[in-house]
Design an enzyme around this catalytic site. Structure first.
Site, PDB file in Angstrom:
ATOM      1  N   LEU A 178       0.858  -1.265   0.079  1.00 34.06           N
ATOM      2  CA  LEU A 178      -0.113   0.093   0.062  1.00 34.06           C
ATOM      3  C   LEU A 178       0.865   1.184  -0.157  1.00 34.06           C
ATOM      4  O   LEU A 178       0.297   2.403   0.188  1.00 34.06           O
ATOM      5  CB  LEU A 178      -0.928   0.131   1.408  1.00 34.06           C
ATOM      6  N   ARG A 179       2.037   0.990  -0.042  1.00 37.48           N
ATOM      7  CA  ARG A 179       3.114   2.494  -0.185  1.00 37.48           C
ATOM      8  C   ARG A 179       2.673   3.269  -1.074  1.00 37.48           C
ATOM      9  O   ARG A 179       2.738   4.371  -1.023  1.00 37.48           O
ATOM     10  CB  ARG A 179       4.370   1.793   0.178  1.00 37.48           C
ATOM     11  N   GLY A 180       2.438   2.584  -2.300  1.00 36.45           N
ATOM     12  CA  GLY A 180       2.121   3.606  -3.557  1.00 36.45           C
ATOM     13  C   GLY A 180       0.862   4.222  -3.319  1.00 36.45           C
ATOM     14  O   GLY A 180       0.687   5.634  -3.847  1.00 36.45           O
TER      15      GLY A 180
END
Length: 429
Positions: free
Chosen positions: A367-369
């Site tokens: 989920l970093r993007g």
């Protein structure tokens, strides 16, 4: 929290606890920033290791360490020498004088506005001004409040960004002296040793003087600042592991001779490199919030302008910098205004859903993007002086936030940034 190491004896039943003593003595003619130190005594121990101020029992050993402070005295002559050194340091090319390379410049500005974006990876041809642009950012960096004489640039209002001694002073209710200073930019050379990066403990001093002093490294200096690695794809694997550990936890733990010392290490990681010289490890690549691609300028008139500007700078750097003082001042004001209003910028739920849909359809791992795209879009809106994120803001930043997170297909000829843009317009249409 103050207890660092304990000691037991086979012939005694009492428990001796070593506590951190905070030195507050000062003289009228000098200041003494405290540096954590450990003194050496022979004997059997069952110690405690410190992780972010928490004591954890460790196995028995043959040495007993007690904690004290060693004050490093800074004389007025040394203070004057530091001031003269700062005034006479090598002149930096002005950020406002950089011609072209708008994508790289925008990524750098957004990270200064919101450091939580997570840094920038700049990849491109050699001789395209990557290092020059990054180092020119120094003049635009805003001021932050730090605890005076603290080697870790501790934030007096955020316990997560405080060194151990500062935290203990705060718990005891002591008044913290603060100063305003510019955000640090620390260069990490390719040939740096692990001890220089992480910090080390002087073993020789322990054996000769009975005192073991901790010397902070580059990660301590970069806390709440910028850590720049030129040719990051050529960095040794053991240093890459150190950066990964610190970037993931926000803390640097030094393990030397059975002693464990932790300090905050939250920094904006900026790297640059040439893709022809080798790929970057995917674990480290994912730690960069944004990815900027830099190409060689093809327009002849623009190339001539760049050559002429560089020649002017080399001939008289001081005069050249003065011609851009106004533009530099406007940029500083714009950055300062954007940082102050960043918290009030809003992004609609519908836009958040579409961002996550783009990430999901591109098969982006984790989920970093999603998080970085949301942060970068809000920072761009703040830079433009708005309090609401638009789809145009997202269109500008989403290729830089996602292109380095896509799974590589050896049969795919299209650039990953174009894939992101195509998917964006498909979802947002």
């Amino acid at each position: 929290m103050a207890g660092l190491l304990g000691t037991t004896s086979s012939s005694a039943t009492s428990l001796l606890t070593c506590r951190l003593s905070i030195s507050s003595s000062s003289s009228s003619s000098s200041s003494k920033p405290s540096i954590r130190a450990l003194s050496f005594h022979p004997g059997q121990i069952q110690g405690r290791r410190l992780y972010g101020g928490i004591g954890v029992p460790v196995k028995k050993g043959r040495s007993h360490f007690s904690v004290s402070n060693v004050a490093t005295e800074i004389t007025p002559a040394q203070q004057q020498a530091q001031k003269l050194s700062k005034e006479n340091q090598r002149p930096v090319y002005p950020f406002a004088a950089i011609v072209g390379q708008d994508e790289m410049k925008l990524c750098l500005l957004l990270n200064v506005i919101d450091p939580k974006i997570g840094g920038v990876m700049i990849m491109g041809d050699r001789g395209t001004g990557k290092s020059t642009t990054v180092r020119s950012l120094v003049d635009l960096l805003p001021e932050i409040t730090v605890v005076a004489a603290d080697p870790f640039n501790s934030d007096p209002e955020d316990p997560e960004s405080m060194g151990m001694e500062v935290r203990e002073k705060l718990i005891k209710g002591e008044t913290l002296l603060t100063v305003k200073t510019k955000i640090n930019m620390v260069d990490l050379p390719l040939g740096a040793t692990e001890d220089r990066v992480c910090g080390t403990i002087d073993i020789e001093k322990a054996l000769t003087e009975g005192v073991k002093a901790f010397e902070p490294g580059l990660l301590a200096k970069a806390n709440r600042g910028i850590l720049y690695v030129d040719e990051v794809n050529l960095l040794d694997d053991h240093l890459v592991d150190v950066l990964l550990d610190s970037a993931a936890s926000g803390w640097n733990t030094v393990e030397r001779e059975g002693i464990s010392i932790s300090h905050p290490a939250r920094f904006i990681l900026i790297g640059s490199g040439n893709p022809e010289e080798g790929e970057l490890r995917p674990q480290l690549l994912d730690r960069f919030g944004m990815h900027a691609q830099v190409g060689t300028v093809r327009d002849a008139e623009l190339r001539v302008k760049i050559v002429e500007e560089r020649a002017r700078f080399d001939k008289n750097p001081k005069e050249f910098r003065e011609t851009y003082n106004t533009d530099q001042g406007k940029l500083q004001e714009q950055i300062s205004s954007a940082r102050s209003c960043l918290s009030s910028v809003q992004i609609d739920h519908e836009l958040r859903v579409k961002i996550s849909k783009v990430c999901a359809e591109l098969n982006v791992d984790g989920l970093r993007g999603d998080i970085v795209t949301n942060r970068a879009a809000k920072a761009l809106a703040a830079l433009k002086g708005r309090d609401q994120v638009t789809s145009e803001d997202i269109a500008v930043v989403i290729p830089n936030c996602l292109r380095h997170r896509l799974r590589k297909d050896p049969l795919e000829s299209i650039d990953s940034g174009l894939l992101v843009i195509e998917k964006f317009y498909k979802v947002f249409s």
